[in-house]
Each structure stands twice: as C-alpha cells, then as structure tokens.
Design an enzyme around this catalytic site. Structure first.
Site, PDB file in Angstrom:
ATOM      1  N   LYS A 127     -27.106  -0.399  12.466  1.00 46.43           N
ATOM      2  CA  LYS A 127     -26.967   0.429  11.272  1.00 46.43           C
ATOM      3  C   LYS A 127     -26.913  -0.513  10.076  1.00 46.43           C
ATOM      4  CE  LYS A 127     -24.652   1.884   8.347  1.00 46.43           C
ATOM      5  NZ  LYS A 127     -24.871   1.782   6.844  1.00 46.43           N
ATOM      6  N   ARG A 173     -28.749   0.510   1.284  1.00 47.67           N
ATOM      7  CA  ARG A 173     -29.259   0.052  -0.011  1.00 47.67           C
ATOM      8  C   ARG A 173     -30.465  -0.868   0.145  1.00 47.67           C
ATOM      9  NH1 ARG A 173     -23.330  -1.701  -2.349  1.00 47.67           N
ATOM     10  NH2 ARG A 173     -22.491   0.393  -2.693  1.00 47.67           N
ATOM     11  N   CYS A 201     -20.341 -13.809   1.064  1.00 49.48           N
ATOM     12  CA  CYS A 201     -18.946 -13.920   1.498  1.00 49.48           C
ATOM     13  C   CYS A 201     -18.503 -15.371   1.535  1.00 49.48           C
ATOM     14  CB  CYS A 201     -18.738 -13.258   2.865  1.00 49.48           C
ATOM     15  SG  CYS A 201     -19.574 -14.095   4.215  1.00 49.48           S
TER      16      CYS A 201
END
Length: 498
Positions: free
Chosen positions: A172, A176, A280
């Site tokens: 999944k 966007r 990140c």
C-alpha cells in the site's frame, strides 16, 4: 484525466468508486487521479497473494533470485522513466531521484543473494546419532505501507527480500505518489514474477485498516510518521501480526570547535536541504559547541546558502524542489514563524522564494535559523522541510544530553578531528544510526536501517540481515534414525550430552 490503478494478481484493476487527485507539487496542478481501494479491493489483493503462496514458497530460492537479477536489469534500463515519475509527483530533482533509485537497486542486489542467505544451519551428531538443523521458512502473506518521500526506494527496502524469502506481498504505497511505485511493480512482473506474488493497492486509511485486521496478513512493515507508526504497531501486534514500524526523526549534527568547518558546511547543506528536507534522515539541527564555532558555522552557512537553487524536478541544476502539498508548505512556514515568534533569529528566510514560472508550486526556500532553544515548537517537532536550525551549547556533553533527551533517535552525526571524541560519541549516544563526519549515515544494503526510541516500533530494523529475520520464521529440526534391532530404554529425565 488518467487514473492510476491497482495491480492485483498481475492485472491492473480500477473498480473503486473513490478517487483522489494526484498533484504535481511544482505546478500545484492535478495531473492525474488515483483509485482509492475499498475494503473489498484490498481483500481481493490479499486473496490473490494467499492463492499464490503455496507454489511460490516451494519455488527454489535460486529461481526466485534469478527473477531479482532480471528485475535489477529492468530497473537500470528504465531509470530515466522511473525518475521522471518520481519528479512529477514528489517534486524531487532528477539527480536526487536517481540517487533514490540507486539505493533501492542496492537492496535488490542484496536480495539476489537469497540462496546463500537462506541456507540455515546444520549440526551433525548433535547427540549420539542425532542431527539437528534450522531452516528459515516464509511467513505467508505480508504487507508494506510506504511513505510519499521515497516512493521507489522504501518499497524496495521491503518486498524484494520478502519475496525472495518465499512470501507473497501486498503493498500500500502513498496515494500522493502512486505512479512510480506501480511502474516498478509492473517491471517485477516483466522480470518473470508469477501473478499474485506481488500486489499493489492504492488507498487511504480504509486500505491500511483492512490490512491491519485481515487475519491472512502475517506481518506488516511501515515507514512514516511516529503517530501513525505507533498506531500501526499497536494495532498489528494486538492482532498477532509481526510488525516493524519506522517513525519520525529529529536528527542532530554536533559541530565541534576543531571541525573542518568548510567540510561541515558543505555536508550540512546537502543533508539539510536535499530532497527539500523531506527525509527521515535529514539533518535538521546543527548543535554548535561554543559561540566561536557557532558564529563561524552560521556565517559560512549563510554565505553558502545564497547560491542554493530551488525549482522544478526537470531542471537538474536545481538543488531541491517543492514540498509535497500546499498544506505541508503552510505547515513548514508555520514552524519558521513560530521560531521567530519565540525568539530565534531567522538568518536566511525561505518563506517566500522566487521560483520563476512556478508561482503556484509548493516551494519553501532553504531556511537557516540561529539561537534555537529546546523549548521552542520548531525544535520539538519534526519539520520535514528545508529548514536547518542551530542550537548553541557549551560542551560536547551538553550537546549529547540534548540529543538523548529528544523523543526521536533515528540518526545523528558529529563533525570533529578528534578520534577520542568521536569514539566516545558513537559509544554513548542514544541514537540508532551514527555518522562520524558523515551527515547521512544511512546503512548500505547489507546492513540494516532503523532508529531508537520513538523512531522505531518493533525489534527488527529494515532491510539487510534483519529483513531475513523479519520475513522468515526459524524452524529447528532434530532427527535420529535408530539402528535396526536396537531397542531404546524409556528415559524420563531431560536428554543431555553429559
């Protein structure tokens, strides 16, 4: 308007009534739409993976590996197209997108070693006439939920290793940025992967929750924000699933007085502003030890930042592009506003960049903020934008205490010429990935990626050796074939080798 569909059982599927626009963040225009999977569509993908599992788990590892070798070649052959799709939906500059793809390919290369990685262990004569060995067996149907900021690399952290270990997969991706992820999955089928082994469902929370609650899904990998990571981890584990959920970060770089300041500045620029800070592992806080070092650092950074170029992905001379959405642009600007209101000094202001021909794009220019303190909102939160903050401290220990006190523990680094200081830092800092004069200490594909504290939920890190452990169950078999005509006596005590 073109629709980005799902990929289920080897076929594109678009039977969902809900759709969402997909924007080009450089122009602010919706250029396509993506189907949002219903519960039924996700269940169809899980069913396809479940049906494909028995044959795939019994496929020899060398045959699985050969598919990955062909997949790697197709990724390299289609690199320009993949990077174009990343740029259109994420806004990442072409050279940055190419770097993302290459890091993903390196994970495919590691997965190509499946026959060696899955060999297990064997002990002959563990006891009298007894042999013992271990095997790494696949889990079954596993799933991945991936973020917008690395639409190709992060999925490649997950499904190549999961698949070569004998599992089937449901991905999944972020709704966007769906196109590059779908295109890469289609290349995997072109490489010879059987239908149903790899499935892609686009969607929102409905799709996520369906995967979390479906009893056929044995394990879930996630990368995203900490609140969602915690939700996914607690929900999945409560359902008895294996889960690794990688969350947010607030990565600090300590700049010591003895650092090579020119090198530190160059490294900080790339680490803070590359990919618009939407990593990140982005370095968002420079902790300068001593006012002299801080003044020197801020002066050189401010000067160097005058040449930074922000713009559209298609111009490779740009250093970074837009942020992902209008809402995120406003959020990043809000953090800059709050820092100014709370007493920090805006040294370089990127709140209103001039990007010719792209006035409706979601751009934030490189921003440098000095004299930030730990109680400020901008320090406490993950900004996820092209913003570098400078915190001033008096000692290395004070800098380390600052880092250790933060709720996140993803990545950190130190700039110094002092080997003793570097060794002490790497030994004692409470962060999962550490760099010594390396600002983005992202492990190579044959090590594993993951932070500490609230940057990771779960015991195993992503990709590398931990991926083998995450996507398999160890089974240990002990066997003996008694000699003909030999009757063994009853034994009630625990067997030993004494």
């Amino acid at each position: 308007m073109n629709t980005v569909a799902h990929l289920i059982n080897g076929n594109e599927v678009n039977d969902d009534v809900r759709h969402q626009p997909v924007y080009n963040p450089a122009t602010g225009q919706a250029e396509k739409q993506v189907a949002l999977a219903s519960k039924a569509t996700v269940e169809e993908a899980v069913a396809a993976a479940e049906a494909a599992f028995p044959a795939w788990r019994n496929t020899p590892p060398i045959k699985r590996s050969r598919i990955m070798f062909r997949f790697k070649e197709l990724l390299e052959q289609n690199a320009e197209r993949i990077c174009e799709l990343i740029g259109q939906e994420h806004g990442k500059i072409s050279h940055d997108a190419m770097g993302e793809l290459q890091r993903g390919i390196e994970n495919v290369e590691y997965a190509c070693g499946a026959p060696e990685l899955l060999k297990g262990e064997h002990s002959r004569n563990a006891g009298p006439g007894i042999d013992s060995w271990s095997e790494f067996q696949p889990l079954g149907v596993v799933a991945g939920i991936t973020p917008f900021n690395f639409p190709v690399m992060v999925p490649l952290w997950m499904y190549p290793m999961a698949i070569v270990c004998g599992n089937t997969f449901v991905l999944k991706p972020s709704e966007r940025v769906p196109s590059s992820t779908l295109f890469v999955a289609q290349l995997l089928h072109e490489a010879g992967l059987p239908a149903g082994v790899m499935n892609v469902v686009n969607g929102d929370k409905e799709a996520v929750d369906t995967l979390l609650h479906d009893e056929r899904v044995e394990a879930i990998s996630f990368v995203g924000s900490t609140p969602i990571a915690e939700y996914i981890y607690t929900t999945a584990t409560a359902k008895g699933k294996r889960c690794q959920a990688l969350g947010g970060a607030k990565n600090h770089a300590i700049v010591m007085p003895d650092a090579d300041m020119d090198n530190a500045v160059n490294q900080l620029l790339g680490a803070a502003f590359g990919s618009s800070g939407e990593r990140c592992m982005a370095l968002s806080v420079a902790v300068a030890v001593g006012d002299d070092a801080a003044n020197h650092l801020v002066g050189k950074l401010a000067e160097a930042m005058q040449s930074l170029k922000v713009g559209a992905y298609s111009d490779s001379s740009n250093d970074f592009g837009p942020v992902i959405t209008r809402q995120h642009q406003e959020k990043v600007v809000g953090f800059i506003d709050s820092a100014e209101e709370q007493g920090a000094e805006i040294v370089v202001d990127g709140r209103q960049p001039d990007v010719s021909d792209y006035q409706e794009g979601y751009f934030v220019g490189g921003t440098l903020i000095d004299k930030v303190t730990p109680e400020m909102t901008s320090y406490q939160n993950e900004i996820f934008g092209p913003v570098l903050q400078v915190v001033r401290v008096n000692s290395m220990q004070e800098a380390m205490d600052l880092i250790d006190c933060h709720e996140y523990g993803n990545g950190t680094c130190i700039f110094t010429r002092d080997g003793e200081a570097a060794r002490y830092f790497s030994d004692h800092i409470r962060v999962g990935m550490v760099g010594i004069n390396v600002p983005l200490p992202v492990p190579v594909a044959y090590h594993s990626f993951g932070g500490w504290k609230r940057s990771l939920f779960g015991d195993l890190h992503a990709y590398g050796p931990d991926a083998l452990r995450f996507y398999t169950r160890r089974k240990t078999i002990t066997q003996r074939w008694p000699s003909a005509g030999v009757r063994e006596n009853v034994q009630f005590s625990m067997p030993t080798m004494k």
